[in-house]
Design a protein around this motif. Structure first.
Motif, mmCIF file in Angstrom:
data_model
loop_
_atom_site.group_PDB
_atom_site.id
_atom_site.type_symbol
_atom_site.label_atom_id
_atom_site.label_comp_id
_atom_site.label_asym_id
_atom_site.label_seq_id
_atom_site.Cartn_x
_atom_site.Cartn_y
_atom_site.Cartn_z
ATOM 1 N N GLN A 26 0.810 -1.219 0.000
ATOM 2 C CA GLN A 26 0.000 0.000 0.000
ATOM 3 C C GLN A 26 0.843 1.269 0.000
ATOM 4 N N SER A 27 2.099 1.164 0.409
ATOM 5 C CA SER A 27 2.963 2.346 0.456
ATOM 6 C C SER A 27 3.646 2.642 -0.874
ATOM 7 N N CYS A 28 3.537 1.723 -1.836
ATOM 8 C CA CYS A 28 4.185 1.914 -3.134
ATOM 9 C C CYS A 28 3.271 2.697 -4.075
ATOM 10 N N ASP A 29 3.831 3.707 -4.735
ATOM 11 C CA ASP A 29 3.061 4.474 -5.711
ATOM 12 C C ASP A 29 2.587 3.557 -6.835
ATOM 13 N N GLY A 30 1.349 3.752 -7.241
ATOM 14 C CA GLY A 30 0.811 2.978 -8.347
ATOM 15 C C GLY A 30 0.220 1.650 -7.930
ATOM 16 N N VAL A 31 0.103 1.395 -6.617
ATOM 17 C CA VAL A 31 -0.410 0.118 -6.127
ATOM 18 C C VAL A 31 -1.602 0.362 -5.206
ATOM 19 N N SER A 32 -2.598 -0.497 -5.323
ATOM 20 C CA SER A 32 -3.647 -0.569 -4.314
ATOM 21 C C SER A 32 -3.881 -2.037 -3.988
ATOM 22 N N VAL A 33 -4.404 -2.301 -2.818
ATOM 23 C CA VAL A 33 -4.817 -3.650 -2.439
ATOM 24 C C VAL A 33 -6.337 -3.627 -2.396
ATOM 25 N N SER A 34 -6.966 -4.330 -3.326
ATOM 26 C CA SER A 34 -8.417 -4.223 -3.497
ATOM 27 C C SER A 34 -9.194 -5.341 -2.829
ATOM 28 N N ALA A 35 -8.528 -6.470 -2.528
ATOM 29 C CA ALA A 35 -9.253 -7.597 -1.942
ATOM 30 C C ALA A 35 -8.286 -8.491 -1.181
ATOM 31 N N ILE A 36 -8.802 -9.145 -0.133
ATOM 32 C CA ILE A 36 -8.027 -10.144 0.599
ATOM 33 C C ILE A 36 -8.924 -11.351 0.828
ATOM 34 N N ALA A 37 -8.375 -12.547 0.610
ATOM 35 C CA ALA A 37 -9.162 -13.773 0.666
ATOM 36 C C ALA A 37 -8.693 -14.677 1.794
ATOM 37 N N SER A 38 -9.645 -15.348 2.410
ATOM 38 C CA SER A 38 -9.392 -16.358 3.421
ATOM 39 C C SER A 38 -10.448 -17.446 3.280
ATOM 40 N N ARG A 39 -10.131 -18.656 3.745
ATOM 41 C CA ARG A 39 -11.152 -19.708 3.757
ATOM 42 C C ARG A 39 -12.288 -19.366 4.715
ATOM 43 N N ASP A 40 -11.968 -18.549 5.717
ATOM 44 C CA ASP A 40 -12.948 -18.139 6.726
ATOM 45 C C ASP A 40 -13.449 -16.735 6.375
ATOM 46 N N PRO A 41 -14.735 -16.576 5.997
ATOM 47 C CA PRO A 41 -15.225 -15.251 5.583
ATOM 48 C C PRO A 41 -15.120 -14.197 6.686
ATOM 49 N N THR A 42 -15.306 -14.621 7.940
ATOM 50 C CA THR A 42 -15.186 -13.660 9.042
ATOM 51 C C THR A 42 -13.753 -13.158 9.157
ATOM 52 N N ARG A 43 -12.811 -14.074 9.005
ATOM 53 C CA ARG A 43 -11.397 -13.697 9.058
ATOM 54 C C ARG A 43 -11.034 -12.787 7.900
ATOM 55 N N ALA A 44 -11.553 -13.065 6.706
ATOM 56 C CA ALA A 44 -11.285 -12.222 5.538
ATOM 57 C C ALA A 44 -11.795 -10.810 5.767
ATOM 58 N N ARG A 45 -13.020 -10.697 6.286
ATOM 59 C CA ARG A 45 -13.605 -9.376 6.500
ATOM 60 C C ARG A 45 -12.848 -8.612 7.585
ATOM 61 N N TRP A 46 -12.427 -9.336 8.649
ATOM 62 C CA TRP A 46 -11.703 -8.671 9.728
ATOM 63 C C TRP A 46 -10.388 -8.096 9.216
ATOM 64 N N HIS A 47 -9.638 -8.888 8.447
ATOM 65 C CA HIS A 47 -8.354 -8.411 7.929
ATOM 66 C C HIS A 47 -8.547 -7.299 6.902
ATOM 67 N N ALA A 48 -9.584 -7.377 6.115
ATOM 68 C CA ALA A 48 -9.869 -6.290 5.176
ATOM 69 C C ALA A 48 -10.107 -4.986 5.934
ATOM 70 N N ASP A 49 -10.889 -5.050 6.995
ATOM 71 C CA ASP A 49 -11.165 -3.846 7.781
ATOM 72 C C ASP A 49 -9.903 -3.316 8.453
ATOM 73 N N GLN A 50 -9.056 -4.219 8.949
ATOM 74 C CA GLN A 50 -7.830 -3.803 9.628
ATOM 75 C C GLN A 50 -6.888 -3.053 8.698
#
Length: 352
Positions: A26-50
């Motif tokens: 996220q600190s590099c120019d020209g880059v964004s992180v648009s999605a993060i995946a986990s087998r556990d949907p709750t874990r995926a959403r928590w890390h996305a929010d963090q």
């Protein structure tokens, strides 16, 4: 104002290494992180929010077809890397994958073929290879028969006299840490590609592969096993170039991340080559045969430099620019394969 993102990353995995690298992406120019995946949907959403990521995705396969993902960062257990990289290639996603890239050279060959067919840019996330200090190591080794003076050293070097490495003779590399794992840690289970050899041995064997630019000629290795994985490994290696090497890695030994590259006239010693010690500059020492010692330190952020190397290849549509890193990965994997075979057979492994 930062550049608009031209590469949107999706992340596979939510482990500790992921939490470290996402801020670097996220600190590099020209880059964004648009999605993060986990087998556990709750874990995926928590890390996305963090991490301020828009989408938390349930299941890794859901990431491939997203139109807001141009590239993926794979931080799964090693046994899952090959499948994930091949799927990424099939869907035209560029790849940054945690080490080791695969659990065998056979798997790595399949990865290479899939990525080459797709024409994607791919890179293993071995960040130390991208530091300016590593470029200096390679230059000193390449120029080992020529005197190296102050003008060709970093400004930090206290070296009034000329020195040279001389003919390359021996490499020693040791990487370890002493840290009991939780029982579900993938590094404790062979089915996940666990064990210290694929984990920490990737660095130690990589240092030997980088310094020699050669394949193994003979290998003898021994391991202390815990369950079905190697917990501590010691290997003695002779490379096709004639250089000898010793490799040590383990999960039951104090933190070490050092190597010595020994020539006929001097040695390069580094005590933090995998990642600089916290709050210290990247550093190394040149030990001359006479007893003179020259210290050197380097600036730079190796993770961001690694990401920027991949970005440049993507931006320029030049995946071939990464080939020397891919060859380095292949040499490293070949050496690890030989060490694993010697451990299994309890015999030296010889190559014709």
């Amino acid at each position: 104002m930062p550049d608009e993102p031209f590469v949107r990353f999706g992340v596979l995995g939510t482990g500790r290494i992921t939490r470290r690298l996402i801020p670097d992406l996220q600190s590099c120019d020209g880059v964004s992180v648009s999605a993060i995946a986990s087998r556990d949907p709750t874990r995926a959403r928590w890390h996305a929010d963090q991490h301020g990521i828009a989408a938390g995705v349930s299941g890794y396969d859901q990431l491939w077809c997203r139109d807001d993902v141009d590239a993926v960062y794979i931080a799964l257990p090693p046994a899952e890397h090959a499948r994930a990289m091949i799927e990424a290639a099939k869907h035209g996603k560029h790849v940054l994958c945690e080490k080791p890239l695969a659990v065998s050279s056979g798997e790595l060959a399949e990865i290479t073929a899939a990525c080459d067919r797709a024409g994607i840019a791919w890179l293993d996330a071995t960040a130390w290879l991208h530091h300016d200090r590593t470029d200096a190591f390679l230059n000193w080794i390449a120029k080992r028969e020529e005197p190296i003076d102050r003008d060709r050293m970093p400004a930090s070097v206290d070296a009034a006299n000329l020195w040279r490495l001389g003919t390359l003779r021996h490499i020693s590399a040791s990487v370890s840490f002493c840290n009991p794992f939780q029982s579900d840690d993938h590094r404790l289970h062979a089915r996940h590609g666990g064990g210290c050899l694929l984990d920490l041995g990737w660095y130690a064997a990589g240092a030997v592969a980088l310094a020699t630019q050669a394949e193994p000629k003979s290998v003898y290795a021994d391991a202390v096993m815990v369950g079905d994985v190697p917990h501590r490994v010691t290997a003695v290696v002779r490379m096709t170039s004639g250089v000898s090497a010793t490799i040590s890695c383990g999960f039951d030994t104090a933190t070490r991340k050092w190597f010595e590259i020994a020539g006929a006239e001097a040695s390069i010693v580094c005590d933090d080559f995998t990642r600089p010690w916290p709050d210290k500059p990247a550093r190394c020492w040149i030990h001359e045969a006479s007893g003179k010692v020259h210290a050197a330190s380097f600036e730079g952020h190796q993770e961001r430099q690694m990401i920027e190397t991949l970005l440049l290849a993507i931006k320029n549509n030049n995946s071939a620019s990464l080939s020397h890193f891919q060859h380095q990965a292949a040499r490293t994997q070949s050496l690890l394969d030989a060490i694993a075979e010697s451990i299994q057979t309890q015999q030296p492994v010889h190559f014709s």
